[in-house]
Design an enzyme around this catalytic site. Sequence first.
Site, mmCIF file in Angstrom:
data_model
loop_
_atom_site.group_PDB
_atom_site.id
_atom_site.type_symbol
_atom_site.label_atom_id
_atom_site.label_comp_id
_atom_site.label_asym_id
_atom_site.label_seq_id
_atom_site.Cartn_x
_atom_site.Cartn_y
_atom_site.Cartn_z
ATOM 1 N N ILE A 17 57.257 42.694 42.131
ATOM 2 C CA ILE A 17 58.295 42.367 41.146
ATOM 3 C C ILE A 17 58.882 40.979 41.351
ATOM 4 O O ILE A 17 59.442 40.390 40.419
ATOM 5 C CB ILE A 17 59.418 43.433 41.180
ATOM 6 C CG1 ILE A 17 60.284 43.358 39.907
ATOM 7 C CG2 ILE A 17 60.271 43.298 42.441
ATOM 8 C CD1 ILE A 17 61.239 44.516 39.747
ATOM 9 N N ASP A 38 55.257 37.143 36.973
ATOM 10 C CA ASP A 38 55.083 38.195 35.973
ATOM 11 C C ASP A 38 56.060 39.343 36.198
ATOM 12 O O ASP A 38 56.605 39.905 35.249
ATOM 13 C CB ASP A 38 53.651 38.720 36.002
ATOM 14 C CG ASP A 38 52.632 37.666 35.625
ATOM 15 O OD1 ASP A 38 53.033 36.538 35.289
ATOM 16 O OD2 ASP A 38 51.424 37.968 35.670
ATOM 17 N N LEU A 55 51.680 48.019 50.427
ATOM 18 C CA LEU A 55 50.798 48.764 49.539
ATOM 19 C C LEU A 55 49.443 49.064 50.172
ATOM 20 O O LEU A 55 48.575 49.656 49.522
ATOM 21 C CB LEU A 55 50.614 47.997 48.228
ATOM 22 C CG LEU A 55 51.885 47.767 47.411
ATOM 23 C CD1 LEU A 55 51.561 47.052 46.103
ATOM 24 C CD2 LEU A 55 52.611 49.077 47.133
ATOM 25 N N ALA A 65 51.174 43.211 42.052
ATOM 26 C CA ALA A 65 51.078 42.658 43.404
ATOM 27 C C ALA A 65 49.657 42.165 43.652
ATOM 28 O O ALA A 65 48.689 42.879 43.394
ATOM 29 C CB ALA A 65 51.449 43.721 44.432
ATOM 30 N N SER A 90 42.050 39.976 35.838
ATOM 31 C CA SER A 90 42.028 38.514 35.760
ATOM 32 C C SER A 90 40.795 37.985 35.043
ATOM 33 O O SER A 90 39.707 38.563 35.142
ATOM 34 C CB SER A 90 42.069 37.933 37.174
ATOM 35 O OG SER A 90 41.809 36.546 37.179
ATOM 36 N N GLU A 139 39.263 35.573 36.057
ATOM 37 C CA GLU A 139 38.343 35.163 37.115
ATOM 38 C C GLU A 139 37.219 36.179 37.302
ATOM 39 O O GLU A 139 36.197 35.874 37.922
ATOM 40 C CB GLU A 139 39.098 34.954 38.427
ATOM 41 C CG GLU A 139 40.027 33.756 38.457
ATOM 42 C CD GLU A 139 39.277 32.429 38.567
ATOM 43 O OE1 GLU A 139 38.107 32.431 38.985
ATOM 44 O OE2 GLU A 139 39.876 31.392 38.244
ATOM 45 N N TYR A 179 38.509 36.231 45.073
ATOM 46 C CA TYR A 179 39.613 36.714 44.252
ATOM 47 C C TYR A 179 39.077 37.458 43.028
ATOM 48 O O TYR A 179 39.493 38.580 42.723
ATOM 49 C CB TYR A 179 40.505 35.547 43.810
ATOM 50 C CG TYR A 179 41.571 35.939 42.817
ATOM 51 C CD1 TYR A 179 42.726 36.580 43.237
ATOM 52 C CD2 TYR A 179 41.422 35.667 41.455
ATOM 53 C CE1 TYR A 179 43.709 36.954 42.330
ATOM 54 C CE2 TYR A 179 42.399 36.033 40.547
ATOM 55 C CZ TYR A 179 43.532 36.670 40.983
ATOM 56 O OH TYR A 179 44.498 37.046 40.086
#
Length: 321
Positions: free
Chosen positions: A9, A13, A57, A79, A123, A125, A147
């Site tokens: 958070i 975003d 997480l 996240a 994404s 990507e 990524y």
Amino acid sequence: MATALITGIAGQDGSYLAELLLSKGYRVIGTVRDRNTAGCDRLGDISRSIEIVEANLLEQTVIERILEGHRPLEVYNLAARASSSQLFEDPVLTGEVNALAVARLLEAIRKVDPSIRFCQASSSEMFGNASESPQSEKTQFYPRNPYGVSKLYGHWFSVNYRESHKMFACSSILFNHESPRRGAHFVTRKITRSVAKIKLGLQRNLHLGDLEARRDWGYAADYVYAMWLMLQQAVADDYVLATGETHSVRQFCKLAFGHVGLNYEDHVLRDDNSWRPSEAAQLVGDPSKAERLLGWRRSVSFTDLVCMMVDADMKACGQGR
């Protein structure tokens, strides 16, 4: 009152999504790795209206406890290790945070309450060396960095749980999205912050890599609104969120410097160390599905986005921040 959980958070975003959900009457729970992280200042005054939870997480039991304790109706997984400087750095950790954490979240939801609606931040990507342009939900994925690979794992895990466990799991395939809250290590914010400092006499030059690199840049607040729309639908699905147009880093510089009456050519110097290896093919998204099915439209043009970011950095730098 509906409850929503936002992981990450404190990021760009996450802060915009929290504002949106609060405006719609949600109770908002947000996870951060550390309450003292620098990104928490993005939340500003709304931090008093949000319940912040420190959470790792990578620990399944922690996620389950959060879900059991707060019983959210919606979960937005924002996240991630996301900066361009981290695309190739520590691929194992990137896999843990961007891939396996998604698996843990979805499995925790399945065990605690499979009726929870889930949105995964995927994404562009993932398209990497794309076989077609523009890219849509039907374009084949071909990631070119750790990524993108890690995001693809999270994306397909969401699809798998939607299909195998009949869970309401969506993926928002996000193309580049910027704002005044963008991290200073991203190229767009690096440019606008440098413009402000150069204009104010605090800096002389800006070193950049490939000025011809092109991106599909949109406004972050528009994109999180689309995420919310996705979870309000009758059927879960995946959507490309993009502007459908690209601009070069050179164009971004010209607009940003020009907005304060400067010529970028007088201040931008080439930095060979900033060139990215395995540069993806030109990524430009086709947002027609989101426009058609969600009724989503972007509200901020490329020019207005650049000017908005420069103005914000002029104000921040002028105040010594």
